[in-house]
Scaffold this active site. Structure first.
Site, PDB file in Angstrom:
ATOM      1  CE1 TYR A 291     122.384  -4.239   6.158  1.00 10.24           C
ATOM      2  CE2 TYR A 291     124.430  -3.257   6.906  1.00 10.24           C
ATOM      3  CZ  TYR A 291     123.200  -3.813   7.189  1.00 10.24           C
ATOM      4  OH  TYR A 291     122.775  -3.938   8.493  1.00 10.24           O
ATOM      5  CG  ASP A 341     127.480  -5.906   5.961  1.00 11.62           C
ATOM      6  OD1 ASP A 341     127.043  -7.051   5.751  1.00 11.62           O
ATOM      7  OD2 ASP A 341     127.579  -5.405   7.098  1.00 11.62           O
ATOM      8  CG  HIS A 385     129.808 -10.805   8.508  1.00 14.28           C
ATOM      9  ND1 HIS A 385     128.752 -11.074   7.670  1.00 14.28           N
ATOM     10  CD2 HIS A 385     129.512  -9.633   9.118  1.00 14.28           C
ATOM     11  CE1 HIS A 385     127.838 -10.112   7.777  1.00 14.28           C
ATOM     12  NE2 HIS A 385     128.282  -9.226   8.644  1.00 14.28           N
ATOM     13  CE  LYS A 386     130.660  -5.700   8.981  1.00 13.53           C
ATOM     14  NZ  LYS A 386     130.239  -4.609   9.897  1.00 13.53           N
ATOM     15  CE1 TYR A 389     133.261  -7.596  14.441  1.00 14.35           C
ATOM     16  CE2 TYR A 389     131.756  -7.525  12.576  1.00 14.35           C
ATOM     17  CZ  TYR A 389     132.201  -7.001  13.778  1.00 14.35           C
ATOM     18  OH  TYR A 389     131.591  -5.901  14.319  1.00 14.35           O
ATOM     19  CG  ASP A 396     123.699 -10.726   9.278  1.00 14.06           C
ATOM     20  OD1 ASP A 396     123.538 -11.840   9.812  1.00 14.06           O
ATOM     21  OD2 ASP A 396     123.616  -9.665   9.903  1.00 14.06           O
ATOM     22  NE  ARG A 466     117.994  -6.732  10.548  1.00 10.00           N
ATOM     23  CZ  ARG A 466     117.851  -5.628  11.275  1.00 10.00           C
ATOM     24  NH1 ARG A 466     116.634  -5.132  11.494  1.00 10.00           N
ATOM     25  NH2 ARG A 466     118.890  -5.040  11.805  1.00 10.00           N
ATOM     26  N   GLY A 469     116.175 -14.291   8.265  1.00 11.83           N
ATOM     27  CA  GLY A 469     115.480 -13.598   7.183  1.00 11.83           C
ATOM     28  C   GLY A 469     116.405 -13.298   6.023  1.00 11.83           C
ATOM     29  CD1 TRP A 470     120.401 -10.323   7.754  1.00  9.09           C
ATOM     30  CD2 TRP A 470     119.563  -9.396   5.912  1.00  9.09           C
ATOM     31  NE1 TRP A 470     120.320  -8.967   7.981  1.00  9.09           N
ATOM     32  CE2 TRP A 470     119.800  -8.376   6.855  1.00  9.09           C
ATOM     33  CE3 TRP A 470     119.022  -9.048   4.680  1.00  9.09           C
ATOM     34  CZ2 TRP A 470     119.533  -7.028   6.609  1.00  9.09           C
ATOM     35  CZ3 TRP A 470     118.748  -7.702   4.421  1.00  9.09           C
ATOM     36  CH2 TRP A 470     119.004  -6.715   5.371  1.00  9.09           C
TER      37      TRP A 470
END
Length: 884
Positions: A291, A341, A385-386, A389, A396, A466, A469-470
């Site tokens: 990513y 991602d 997320h994954k 996870y 993110d 961050r 931020g994402w």
């Protein structure tokens, strides 16, 4: 007494001798420091009958301080063996003195010895290099070894290393003897790969037939032209500085080039330094699908759109073509990992599809959509997320998938996706937002089983910058493609406004940027971080430009961008910068367990030029530069006709849709580049799918009619009618700015459109001038005379296959070519008319992908847009004066 006199006499004599000695040493200049160059044709000085072939050693002279002598002994066709055998080495050795430098680069011709046994000459090659090194050191001079530069050898779009172990041999010699070394094979391959197969021809000796030195033409992929030699010389100089080699002390200081934006400087750094390790360059395994590359590539697309320089686009497409096969398969993408991602790079695939129309990019994107269709979700429907996870949503993940998902929905007409996208943001905000601060925690665990999760709320312990931020970037990017009429749009804007309000509250008042853990600026170990700060700048600038955020954010944005430059940007070369203080990664859980504590976040390494920071900075810079361009005092509406030009074609979703010279067209025939130029100068865009008249043009300041249809383009063309011409001319008379961008005879309705243009003294001729054969672009060149009132900076334009004009009052010529009128303007009542017999500023001839750089269509488009909006301003002022 006599002893005193003798002492005085001796002291006087000794002092005089000392003075004479000092004077002599002052008058006799120290030996001049020399740089010697030993190598083959890629480095050598060329004879006049070989020009424009040029060795990079010729260009290297420009990087040396005054007083440093350069002796380039390199010669065409030389190997390490023949360089010694023919006495060239003796010439260097006999002239060497202490303090000199010797740059050594062989390999192209050594490789040709024992052709029947590839690499058979390698042992002697290494022995010869070692011999040069030892002998140079015996003279107290400094050797520097360079591996050979790459040949331009592409197979199926992939650059090949043709040097068969010779670059590795140079490095082994350098390592074994402790010699300074520059891997010019890798650096030049990175440069050629970034440019791509077509654009990289511009560095080599490629000439059509007819050149005085090459009457039959030449296609040489080993030897450089002057431009290529200068580029390679620049790579060598940059490597010397970056590696801190001893020779750097005698190179010129390289101040930052103020004519290039920070975004471009960062782009040049990205293309030179990133994605050069084996995980990306291994031609057998192929590059890693990751990513953070997608963030950089998206940033480079933004710089491309901001500058109109095709090199940035070519770099992006070249990388994606290493992943995507012609049937749309993505190399090294593993959908069964269910990693959110992995979706990120899809935005780049869709951008390439919209520009090129190539189905392989759309097919590849559909693979990513396939993952989303079966991707595991929380009970209410949020994407994990994954897979590794489970039950977790991280901030993110919103950026990794949702901008791609909504863009795909728009292209393929999948309205059901819009609600799903809105839900993802609402779920994330509902579960991660802190009611007191408005900030969002990095992650949320629906199961509450993770050690990092709060047993009651499932939230992680801290507000990671961050992560927010994402989330912020995801919101402003999703809104680019979310339908205006959808009720969810206002909900997304509200989430953005709440998010940015919380972000603004924790902006560091001293630096203007943001700390890694946002709400703990005074805690020991915390630091201001570049990637998150860049992301907030991007979201804030875009939110302001698009009208999602109110004007009160302007001060925070200005302070933040100034802080980015001051805190994180450092010069790397005249045209490059480095970005410091970027945290490489931060996550939650995993095998090496990350507990989400403050101590954990502070333990992650920080380094310069991490791709996540570079990509965010590219996006931030492009957006800030767009937002801060000189704007017109009033936000005028620029309306583009889609009635007289009303072509349709089958779109990706199988439906017939309007195309050809429209604002949303990203392909060659679209006006997306032109539309962005209008927006960046403060205008809003509109499309009119009805006849032009006073009522339909109400509120429009500029009205553009392009290439009106004939029966060849539309089965039932909407021709200009007398009543339409009357209504449009009345609108102009009242202060409107009319733009006529027509076409040549046979490709456009000229007869009926003339009933409109003749009202302003303009008659389009039934002709076709500036016809161009193939890629002979010079046939379409139009010179701009000095002092032109519209194009003061542009000197050469490209306009092909156009109709010329006959003029009478009030029309006047703006540009002529061989006595033919190419462009004209007219004042009509309180309004203005601009006329040209060609659509001209569509993407193909503005975006830099096709035209050679000596044409200035992109710059001319900027000047033209500014002039049109200035006309609208002056016309409005004239109307107001008359009212008063």
């Amino acid at each position: 007494m006599r002893q005193s006199l003798r002492r005085m006499k001796w002291e006087y004599t000794g002092f005089s001798a000392l003075c004479i000695l000092c004077l002599c040493s002052f008058l006799i200049a120290p030996p001049q420091q020399t740089i010697w160059m030993m190598g083959d044709s890629t480095m050598a000085i060329k004879a006049d009958n070989k020009r424009p072939e040029t060795g990079w050693g010729e260009g290297f002279a420009a990087y040396l301080q005054q007083g440093v002598q350069l002796k380039n002994i390199a010669k065409n066709g030389k190997s390490t063996r023949s360089f010694m055998k023919e006495g060239l080495w003796d010439q260097v050795f006999q002239g060497l003195k202490a303090g000199d430098y010797v740059i050594i680069q062989f390999g192209h011709n050594d490789q040709k010895i024992n052709k029947d046994k590839a690499g058979g000459f390698l042992p002697e090659y290494k022995a010869n290099l070692a011999y040069f090194v030892k002998e140079i050191r015996s003279k107290k001079a400094t050797p520097i070894l360079l591996s050979p530069i790459a040949r331009r050898s592409f197979v199926n779009g992939q650059l090949q290393d043709t040097h068969m172990g010779y670059p590795q041999a140079v490095k082994k010699v350098a390592d074994s003897l402790g010699v300074e070394f520059i891997d010019m094979t890798q650096r030049s391959m990175a440069q050629l790969s970034s440019m791509g197969e077509e654009a990289s021809k511009g560095l080599f000796l490629h000439l059509p037939a007819g050149h005085q030195n090459y009457p039959k033409g030449v296609e040489d992929n080993t030897h450089l032209n002057t431009h290529g030699a200068n580029q390679i010389a620049g790579l060598v100089a940059s490597a010397i500085r970056e590696q801190g080699l001893s020779i750097a002390s005698i190179l010129k200081e390289q101040p930052l080039n103020s004519d290039i934006s920070y975004g471009e400087k960062m782009a040049k750094t990205a293309m030179a330094k990133l994605f050069t390790d084996p995980s990306f360059t291994d031609t057998v395994k192929g590059p890693k699908w990751t990513y953070d590359m997608g963030v950089v590539l998206e940033g480079l697309l933004a710089v491309w759109q901001q500058t109109g320089k095709g090199e940035y686009y070519h770099y992006v497409q070249n990388w994606m073509d290493r992943f995507v096969s012609e049937d749309g398969q993505i190399r090294n993408y593993k959908p069964d990992e269910y990693n959110i991602d992995h979706i990120k790079n899809g935005t780049v695939l869709l951008a390439l599809y919209e520009v090129t129309g190539k189905q392989k990019y759309l097919k590849a994107a559909e693979q990513l959509v396939g993952q989303l269709k079966t991707h595991p979700r929380t009970k209410e429907g949020g994407f994990w997320h994954k897979k590794i996870y489970p039950y977790q949503m991280w901030l993110d993940g919103l950026y990794m998938a949702q901008p791609f998902y909504v863009r795909y929905a728009r292209i393929m007409n999948k309205p059901e996706i819009y609600e799903d996208v809105l839900n993802q943001f609402e779920y994330m905000e509902n579960h991660a937002r802190d009611a007191k601060t408005g900030l969002l925690y990095h992650g949320w665990d629906e199961s509450r089983k993770e050690r990092w999760s709060n047993p009651q709320s499932g939230q992680s312990p801290h507000f990671w910058a961050r992560g927010m931020g994402w989330f912020s970037m995801a919101l402003v990017d999703v809104l680019d493609y979310y339908p205006e009429e959808h009720a969810g749009r206002q909900k997304l804007i509200a989430i953005l406004q709440r998010t940015m309000a919380a972000v603004r509250k924790v902006q560091d008042p001293k630096t203007g940027v943001w700390y890694d853990i946002m709400d703990l600026p005074n805690r020991e170990g915390n630091y201001v971080e570049a990637s998150a700060s860049s992301m907030f700048v991007y979201a804030m600038a875009k939110g302001l430009r698009k009208g999602y955020l109110d004007a009160s954010y302007r001060q925070a944005l200005d302070k933040a961008y100034q802080g980015l430059i001051k805190e994180f940007v450092r010069p790397a070369a005249a045209d490059r910068i480095d970005l410091e203080k970027v945290v490489t990664v931060s996550g939650l859980g995993g095998k090496k367990y990350r507990d989400g504590s403050f101590e954990y976040y502070m333990s992650e390494p920080v380094k310069p030029n991490d791709p996540k920071g570079v990509g965010a900075f590219l996006l931030a810079s492009a957006e800030v530069e767009a937002f801060h361009q000189p704007a017109i005092p009033v936000k005028y509406k620029v309306t583009l006709d889609n009635y007289y030009n009303n072509e349709v074609k089958k779109a990706a979703d199988g439906q017939l849709k309007p195309y050809h010279y429209l604002w949303d067209g990203e392909d060659n025939n679209g006006f997306s580049f032109l539309g962005r130029l209008f927006e960046r100068q403060g205008a809003s865009l509109a499309t009119l799918r009805a006849p032009g008249n006073l009522n339909n043009l109400k509120g429009s300041s500029v009205y553009i009619i392009v290439d009106p249809d004939t029966e060849k383009e539309a089965s039932h063309p909407n021709y200009m009618a007398e009543t339409d011409a009357e209504g449009i001319s009345n609108w102009v008379k009242a202060g409107g700015v009319l733009v006529l961008l027509l076409n040549d005879a046979g490709n456009c309705d000229l007869d009926k459109i003339n009933m409109l243009s003749q009202r302003f003294g303009i008659t389009f001729n039934q002709d076709s001038k500036n016809r161009v054969k193939g890629r002979e672009f010079s046939m379409g060149a139009i010179a701009v005379p000095a002092g032109n009132p519209v194009f003061s900076k542009s000197q050469q334009l490209y306009i092909k296959e156009l109709s010329t004009m006959q003029l009478q009052a009030p029309a006047t010529p703006l540009i002529t070519n061989a006595d033919a009128v190419i462009m004209a303007t007219a004042r009509y009542g309180k309004g203005t008319v601009f006329a040209l017999g060609d659509p001209w500023l569509y993407n193909e001839y503005v975006d830099g992908r096709k035209l050679p750089p000596d044409f200035q269509n992109f710059q001319a488009a900027n000047e033209w847009v500014a002039w049109l909006l200035q006309q609208a301003t002056e016309n409005k002022q004239s109307i107001n004066l008359n009212k008063n």
